[in-house]
Design an enzyme around this catalytic site. Structure first.
Site, short mmCIF file in Angstrom:
data_model
loop_
_atom_site.label_atom_id
_atom_site.label_comp_id
_atom_site.label_asym_id
_atom_site.label_seq_id
_atom_site.Cartn_x
_atom_site.Cartn_y
_atom_site.Cartn_z
N THR A 30 43.68 38.06 40.78
CA THR A 30 45.05 37.68 41.61
C THR A 30 45.61 37.04 40.84
O THR A 30 46.92 36.67 41.06
CB THR A 30 44.59 37.92 43.07
OG1 THR A 30 43.65 39.02 43.49
CG2 THR A 30 46.25 37.34 43.85
N ASN A 89 42.06 50.23 38.65
CA ASN A 89 39.88 49.58 39.20
C ASN A 89 39.90 51.00 39.95
O ASN A 89 38.37 51.40 40.58
CB ASN A 89 40.75 49.03 39.68
CG ASN A 89 42.43 48.77 40.70
OD1 ASN A 89 43.27 49.12 39.83
ND2 ASN A 89 42.56 48.87 41.87
N ALA A 138 35.53 37.25 37.14
CA ALA A 138 34.37 36.99 36.87
C ALA A 138 33.65 37.84 38.16
O ALA A 138 32.23 38.11 37.40
CB ALA A 138 33.80 35.62 36.71
N THR A 162 42.02 20.84 40.59
CA THR A 162 40.14 20.34 39.41
C THR A 162 39.32 21.44 39.99
O THR A 162 39.73 22.71 40.24
CB THR A 162 39.37 19.48 40.53
OG1 THR A 162 39.93 18.46 40.94
CG2 THR A 162 38.04 19.03 40.10
N CYS A 196 40.34 46.37 47.82
CA CYS A 196 40.71 45.76 48.53
C CYS A 196 42.01 46.52 49.68
O CYS A 196 42.76 45.41 50.78
CB CYS A 196 42.25 44.98 48.08
SG CYS A 196 41.65 44.33 46.07
N1 PLP Z 1 43.71 43.68 38.90
C1 PLP Z 1 42.39 44.50 38.99
C2 PLP Z 1 42.43 45.84 38.43
C3 PLP Z 1 41.24 44.55 40.19
O1 PLP Z 1 40.79 45.55 40.47
C4 PLP Z 1 41.26 43.52 40.93
C5 PLP Z 1 40.08 42.95 42.37
O2 PLP Z 1 40.22 44.82 42.65
C6 PLP Z 1 41.93 42.58 41.16
C7 PLP Z 1 43.10 42.48 39.73
C8 PLP Z 1 42.02 41.07 41.76
O3 PLP Z 1 41.19 40.29 41.25
P1 PLP Z 1 40.58 39.37 42.58
O4 PLP Z 1 39.90 39.68 43.45
O5 PLP Z 1 39.49 37.95 41.67
O6 PLP Z 1 41.15 38.21 42.61
#
Ligand code: PLP
Length: 371
Positions: free
Chosen positions: A70, A146, A195, A232, A319
């Site tokens: 994100t 995703n 990660a 940090t 999400c």
């Molecule tokens: N971008 C994609 C394609 C994702 O699948 C996700 C998480 O589901 C994110 C961004 C966000 O990553 P994070 O959970 O590390 O903030």
């Protein structure tokens, strides 16, 4: 319990965890300090940076630690505008980290264009060619989606972007550690990674910035990460991320083969039960990702029924879980409504087996038969 939601998050690799431990308990020095207690910590951070760079064909100084996908996506969108370039082009099926960062940019007077996709979820290159101008600051297209796993033509998109002197970003959160990625072969200028999608810890990721790319920092604060990312560094997590990435990259083709067999078995069992479904996404997709739209089903209900059997899958992007409405991705690929409502995503990972696939497929068939 069977966990089949690896696109949402993955299990922390045990070697990554063991490598992290000393940096949580004993080696807690601040990597920015120059006394000897901090030197080991600083070295560990930079070794992690080098490992990550090697895994994607980058230079260590092109890797910046962030809190995850994100943050990296927000950095790409919000950091790329210049005095003369106030437009961003992205796609309809991006993760909300990109889409909502673009909404924020719009509120600040920037222009946003969302590229259409075809029924497989592949972005329209002709539309990109029609809309890109020398006012375009950034083109951002995800490496792999995703929800449906579709892999996008990133190399071609980078080529078109560079003809206009535009920065090209790819959100590779779903792809890094799952398919081979080399930033120079792709020609991208910016890349986001997280990660916890490749068996590393949650809450850490990285942002690749090609040397010479004109991008502003996202955070204001201290001078960490060569004055580009204040705050940090989370050293233990960075070290764990590097171990997990290296391990996944070393096992890439073996894992891909295993996942391909697991997928085949899953589809075989579904078909034996004569289910009426659409498998979403392109044939070139992330291994282990199975997005199904089942005729006259309710994806939310199916997810909960599977949960009662100890099986974790998703109705859409993690999400968004809790929302029953058809996701923006499924809408964009024009799945007919009587199928779209019955969409679930099963995402197998390196710990899954063919038996898991058989059990899940049979459970889905049984739930549908009992309906
Ligand atoms: N971008 C994609 C394609 C994702 O699948 C996700 C998480 O589901 C994110 C961004 C966000 O990553 P994070 O959970 O590390 O903030």
């Amino acid at each position: 319990m069977i966990y089949a939601d690896n696109a949402a998050t993955t299990k922390l690799d045990i070697d990554a965890f063991e490598t992290m431990k000393p940096y949580l308990l004993e080696q807690y020095g601040n990597p920015s300090q120059s006394y000897s207690f901090s030197r080991t910590v600083k070295k560990a951070l930079n070794d992690a940076r080098t490992t990550i760079a090697e895994c994607i064909g980058a230079l260590p100084e092109e890797i910046f630690f962030t809190s995850g996908g994100t943050e990296s996506d927000n950095w790409a969108v919000k950091g790329s505008f210049t005095q003369n370039r106030d437009e961003v082009i992205t796609s309809l099926i991006e993760h909300h980290a990109i889409l909502r960062a673009c909404d924020a940019a719009k509120r600040n007077g920037k222009k946003v264009h969302l590229l259409d996709v075809d029924q497989q979820g592949i972005v329209s290159l002709s539309e990109l060619e029609r809309f890109i101008t020398d006012k375009t600051a950034l083109v951002s297209v995800m490496y792999a989606n995703n929800e449906i796993g579709t892999i996008e033509p990133i190399k071609e998109i980078a080529g078109i972007s560079h003809e206009y002197g535009t920065i090209m970003h790819t959100d590779a959160v779903q792809a890094i550690g799952h398919v081979p990625i080399n930033v120079n072969e792709l020609g991208v200028d910016l890349l986001s990674a997280s990660a916890h999608k490749f068996n590393g810890p949650r809450g850490i990721g990285f942002f690749y910035i090609r040397k010479g790319t004109d991008i502003k920092p996202l955070m204001d604060g201290g001078g960490q990460e060569r004055k580009m990312r204040a705050g940090t560094e989370n050293v233990a997590a960075a070290v764990g991320m590097a171990v997990a990435l290296r391990k996944n990259c070393n096992q890439l083709s073996k894992t891909q083969k295993r996942l391909c067999n697991i997928e085949k078995k899953f589809i075989e069992v579904l078909d034996k039960n004569s289910l009426e479904y659409i498998r979403n996404g392109a044939t070139d997709r992330i291994p282990g990702n199975i997005s199904l739209s089942i005729k006259n089903m309710n994806g939310e209900m199916l997810m909960h029924r599977l949960d009662l059997k100890g099986i974790s899958v998703s109705t859409g992007a993690a999400c968004n879980s809790g929302e029953t409405e058809i996701s923006h991705v499924i809408k964009a690929i024009s799945v007919p409504e009587n199928y779209a409502k019955g969409t679930i995503r099963i995402s197998f990972g390196k710990d899954n087996t063919e038996d898991d696939a058989i059990i899940i497929a049979n459970e889905i068939a049984a739930i549908i038969a009992r309906r």
